[in-house]
Design a protein around this motif. Structure first.
Motif, PDB file in Angstrom:
ATOM      1  N   UNK A 222       0.824  -1.270   0.082  1.00 15.23           N
ATOM      2  CA  UNK A 222      -0.052  -0.018   0.045  1.00 15.23           C
ATOM      3  C   UNK A 222       0.926   1.179  -0.116  1.00 15.23           C
ATOM      4  N   UNK A 223       1.858   1.318   0.835  1.00 17.36           N
ATOM      5  CA  UNK A 223       2.679   2.364   0.977  1.00 17.36           C
ATOM      6  C   UNK A 223       3.260   2.868  -0.205  1.00 17.36           C
ATOM      7  N   UNK A 224       4.039   1.646  -0.841  1.00 16.45           N
ATOM      8  CA  UNK A 224       4.846   2.007  -2.357  1.00 16.45           C
ATOM      9  C   UNK A 224       3.781   2.361  -3.416  1.00 16.45           C
ATOM     10  N   UNK A 225       2.864   1.719  -3.479  1.00 14.97           N
ATOM     11  CA  UNK A 225       1.791   2.022  -4.467  1.00 14.97           C
ATOM     12  C   UNK A 225       1.155   3.513  -4.386  1.00 14.97           C
ATOM     13  N   UNK A 226       0.946   3.827  -3.198  1.00 17.83           N
ATOM     14  CA  UNK A 226       0.414   5.074  -2.767  1.00 17.83           C
ATOM     15  C   UNK A 226       1.522   6.354  -3.291  1.00 17.83           C
ATOM     16  N   UNK A 227       2.664   6.001  -3.181  1.00 23.20           N
ATOM     17  CA  UNK A 227       3.888   6.710  -3.834  1.00 23.20           C
ATOM     18  C   UNK A 227       3.700   6.938  -5.375  1.00 23.20           C
ATOM     19  N   UNK A 228       3.647   5.670  -5.669  1.00 21.41           N
ATOM     20  CA  UNK A 228       3.658   5.763  -7.200  1.00 21.41           C
ATOM     21  C   UNK A 228       2.413   6.441  -7.984  1.00 21.41           C
ATOM     22  N   UNK A 229       1.159   6.134  -7.002  1.00 22.83           N
ATOM     23  CA  UNK A 229      -0.062   6.803  -7.523  1.00 22.83           C
ATOM     24  C   UNK A 229       0.271   8.180  -7.596  1.00 22.83           C
ATOM     25  N   UNK A 230       0.593   8.920  -6.248  1.00 25.49           N
ATOM     26  CA  UNK A 230       0.582  10.022  -6.266  1.00 25.49           C
ATOM     27  C   UNK A 230       1.551  10.854  -7.102  1.00 25.49           C
ATOM     28  N   UNK A 231       2.464  10.074  -7.319  1.00 24.58           N
ATOM     29  CA  UNK A 231       3.556  10.744  -8.511  1.00 24.58           C
ATOM     30  C   UNK A 231       3.048  10.779  -9.538  1.00 24.58           C
ATOM     31  N   UNK A 232       2.236   9.693 -10.135  1.00 21.16           N
ATOM     32  CA  UNK A 232       1.506   9.710 -11.423  1.00 21.16           C
ATOM     33  C   UNK A 232       0.474  10.860 -11.510  1.00 21.16           C
ATOM     34  N   UNK A 233      -0.262  11.147 -10.468  1.00 24.59           N
ATOM     35  CA  UNK A 233      -1.399  12.114 -10.434  1.00 24.59           C
ATOM     36  C   UNK A 233      -0.761  13.386 -10.524  1.00 24.59           C
ATOM     37  N   UNK A 234       0.482  13.564  -9.985  1.00 29.14           N
ATOM     38  CA  UNK A 234       1.155  14.940  -9.705  1.00 29.14           C
ATOM     39  C   UNK A 234       1.479  15.337 -10.973  1.00 29.14           C
ATOM     40  N   UNK A 235       2.181  14.031 -11.917  1.00 30.93           N
ATOM     41  CA  UNK A 235       2.543  14.536 -13.329  1.00 30.93           C
ATOM     42  C   UNK A 235       1.607  14.832 -14.185  1.00 30.93           C
ATOM     43  N   UNK A 236       0.404  13.956 -13.915  1.00 26.48           N
ATOM     44  CA  UNK A 236      -0.963  14.180 -14.839  1.00 26.48           C
ATOM     45  C   UNK A 236      -1.220  15.571 -14.753  1.00 26.48           C
ATOM     46  N   UNK A 237      -1.507  15.978 -13.615  1.00 21.18           N
ATOM     47  CA  UNK A 237      -1.883  17.456 -13.409  1.00 21.18           C
ATOM     48  C   UNK A 237      -1.071  18.570 -14.052  1.00 21.18           C
ATOM     49  N   UNK A 238       0.442  18.207 -14.086  1.00 13.76           N
ATOM     50  CA  UNK A 238       1.310  19.126 -14.612  1.00 13.76           C
ATOM     51  C   UNK A 238       1.142  19.094 -16.154  1.00 13.76           C
ATOM     52  N   UNK A 239       0.687  17.999 -16.595  1.00 18.26           N
ATOM     53  CA  UNK A 239       0.535  17.740 -17.931  1.00 18.26           C
ATOM     54  C   UNK A 239      -0.646  18.417 -18.516  1.00 18.26           C
ATOM     55  N   UNK A 240      -1.558  18.406 -17.581  1.00 17.44           N
ATOM     56  CA  UNK A 240      -2.682  18.923 -17.741  1.00 17.44           C
ATOM     57  C   UNK A 240      -2.676  20.496 -17.803  1.00 17.44           C
ATOM     58  N   UNK A 241      -1.774  20.965 -16.973  1.00 19.34           N
ATOM     59  CA  UNK A 241      -1.317  22.399 -16.809  1.00 19.34           C
ATOM     60  C   UNK A 241      -0.441  22.924 -18.068  1.00 19.34           C
ATOM     61  N   UNK A 242      -0.114  21.827 -18.998  1.00 23.75           N
ATOM     62  CA  UNK A 242       0.669  22.139 -20.093  1.00 23.75           C
ATOM     63  C   UNK A 242       2.185  22.241 -19.692  1.00 23.75           C
ATOM     64  N   UNK A 243       2.787  21.733 -18.683  1.00 25.92           N
ATOM     65  CA  UNK A 243       4.239  21.712 -18.503  1.00 25.92           C
ATOM     66  C   UNK A 243       4.720  20.213 -18.307  1.00 25.92           C
ATOM     67  N   UNK A 244       3.949  19.249 -18.492  1.00 24.92           N
ATOM     68  CA  UNK A 244       4.441  18.141 -18.175  1.00 24.92           C
ATOM     69  C   UNK A 244       4.796  17.398 -19.508  1.00 24.92           C
ATOM     70  N   UNK A 245       5.261  15.945 -19.284  1.00 24.16           N
ATOM     71  CA  UNK A 245       5.954  15.442 -20.472  1.00 24.16           C
ATOM     72  C   UNK A 245       5.293  13.951 -20.492  1.00 24.16           C
ATOM     73  N   UNK A 246       4.139  13.654 -19.739  1.00 20.29           N
ATOM     74  CA  UNK A 246       3.924  12.256 -19.434  1.00 20.29           C
ATOM     75  C   UNK A 246       3.178  11.768 -20.600  1.00 20.29           C
ATOM     76  N   UNK A 247       3.454  11.714 -21.805  1.00 22.00           N
ATOM     77  CA  UNK A 247       2.448  11.540 -22.989  1.00 22.00           C
ATOM     78  C   UNK A 247       2.184  10.172 -23.078  1.00 22.00           C
ATOM     79  N   UNK A 248       3.244   9.307 -22.401  1.00 23.00           N
ATOM     80  CA  UNK A 248       2.864   7.764 -22.579  1.00 23.00           C
ATOM     81  C   UNK A 248       1.564   7.269 -21.710  1.00 23.00           C
ATOM     82  N   UNK A 249       1.258   8.127 -20.550  1.00 23.41           N
ATOM     83  CA  UNK A 249       0.022   7.613 -19.835  1.00 23.41           C
ATOM     84  C   UNK A 249      -1.167   8.340 -20.458  1.00 23.41           C
TER      85      UNK A 249
END
Ligand SMILES: [Zn+2]
Length: 249
Positions: A222-249
């Motif tokens: 749970x702990x490790x997966x939560x970190x992975x989840x938060x990280x991906x959510x964070x990157x997705x939000x950055x992408x939504x804001x136009x400054x991310x690079x997470x195109x493969x998701x």
């Protein structure tokens, strides 16, 4: 090893049956048993595409008999909260941000309507991937055991609910290994999504499994997966804001 779940969202009596039937023909041709998200009491004007089909619920029961897995997809599919959920990108929700009691009521009512139509399910996913802790608690209290959502890499248990990740809002890019949920909206995607579905069926036929088999995977830490989840959510939000690079998701 690669496993793919095919999920269809926004199934309701007033959906676009022309696009839906095309997708179903393809599933039947390839022997695919998808997870389909049925809205119990759809009030979303964007999903009022055709006249209500009187035999809709009989048809859903028929699909269930054919091995299609039914999930409850929200309650009315109406966004009346501006809160961002735990993992979603948008500031709109039918659930996140509402009091527990209100969320419980919506889930209870949705489940009651489905039961009245003869449909039993313990799988849920929220409109716009938007849910919070209270949603999960209310789901558990209403007898749900799974959500098809979350951005963790592996399945995790949260508030007693098995969160089966759905890391992208559409058809993800496939790696050689791992679990992928491919989401299709037959009401809005039209040709592009249909072509993606054709490609998926043709190229990955042997990796596509039903929801039950898809859930048959190791539960993550749970702990490790939560970190992975938060990280991906964070990157997705950055992408939504136009400054991310997470195109493969
Ligand atoms: Zn939806």
């Amino acid at each position: 090893m690669r496993r793919i779940l095919i999920r269809f969202d926004d199934i309701c009596p007033t959906m676009d049956y022309i696009q839906w039937n095309r997708a179903m023909e393809l599933c039947d041709q390839y022997g695919i048993k998808p997870l389909i998200g049925v809205i119990p009491y759809c009030q979303d004007p964007e999903l009022m595409i055709e006249e209500e089909h009187a035999d809709f619920w009989d048809y859903i029961l028929e699909l269930q008999k054919r091995g299609y897995m039914i999930a409850m997809h929200g309650y009315r599919h109406v966004y009346d909260s501006k809160m961002r959920g735990m993992v979603d990108l948008v500031n709109r929700s039918e659930f996140a941000g509402h009091q527990y009691e209100e969320q419980f009521r919506r889930i209870y009512e949705g489940k009651r309507i489905l039961r009245e139509k003869g449909i039993q399910t313990d799988i849920f996913f929220a409109p716009s991937h938007s849910y919070d802790k209270n949603t999960l608690k209310a789901l558990k209290e209403n007898g749900f055991n799974y959500i098809s959502d979350g951005k963790s890499k592996k399945v995790i248990k949260r508030e007693g609910i098995l969160c089966v990740p759905c890391r992208s809002g559409g058809c993800p890019r496939m790696g050689r290994n791992g679990y992928y949920t491919a989401v299709f909206h037959t009401n809005s995607g039209k040709e592009k999504q249909y072509n993606q579905l054709v490609d998926l069926c043709k190229n990955y036929k042997d990796d596509i499994v039903c929801f039950e088999d898809f859930c048959n995977q190791e539960v993550g830490n749970f702990f490790l997966q939560s970190i992975s989840e938060n990280y991906l959510s964070f990157l997705s939000i950055q992408l939504e804001n136009g400054i991310g690079i997470l195109s493969r998701y």
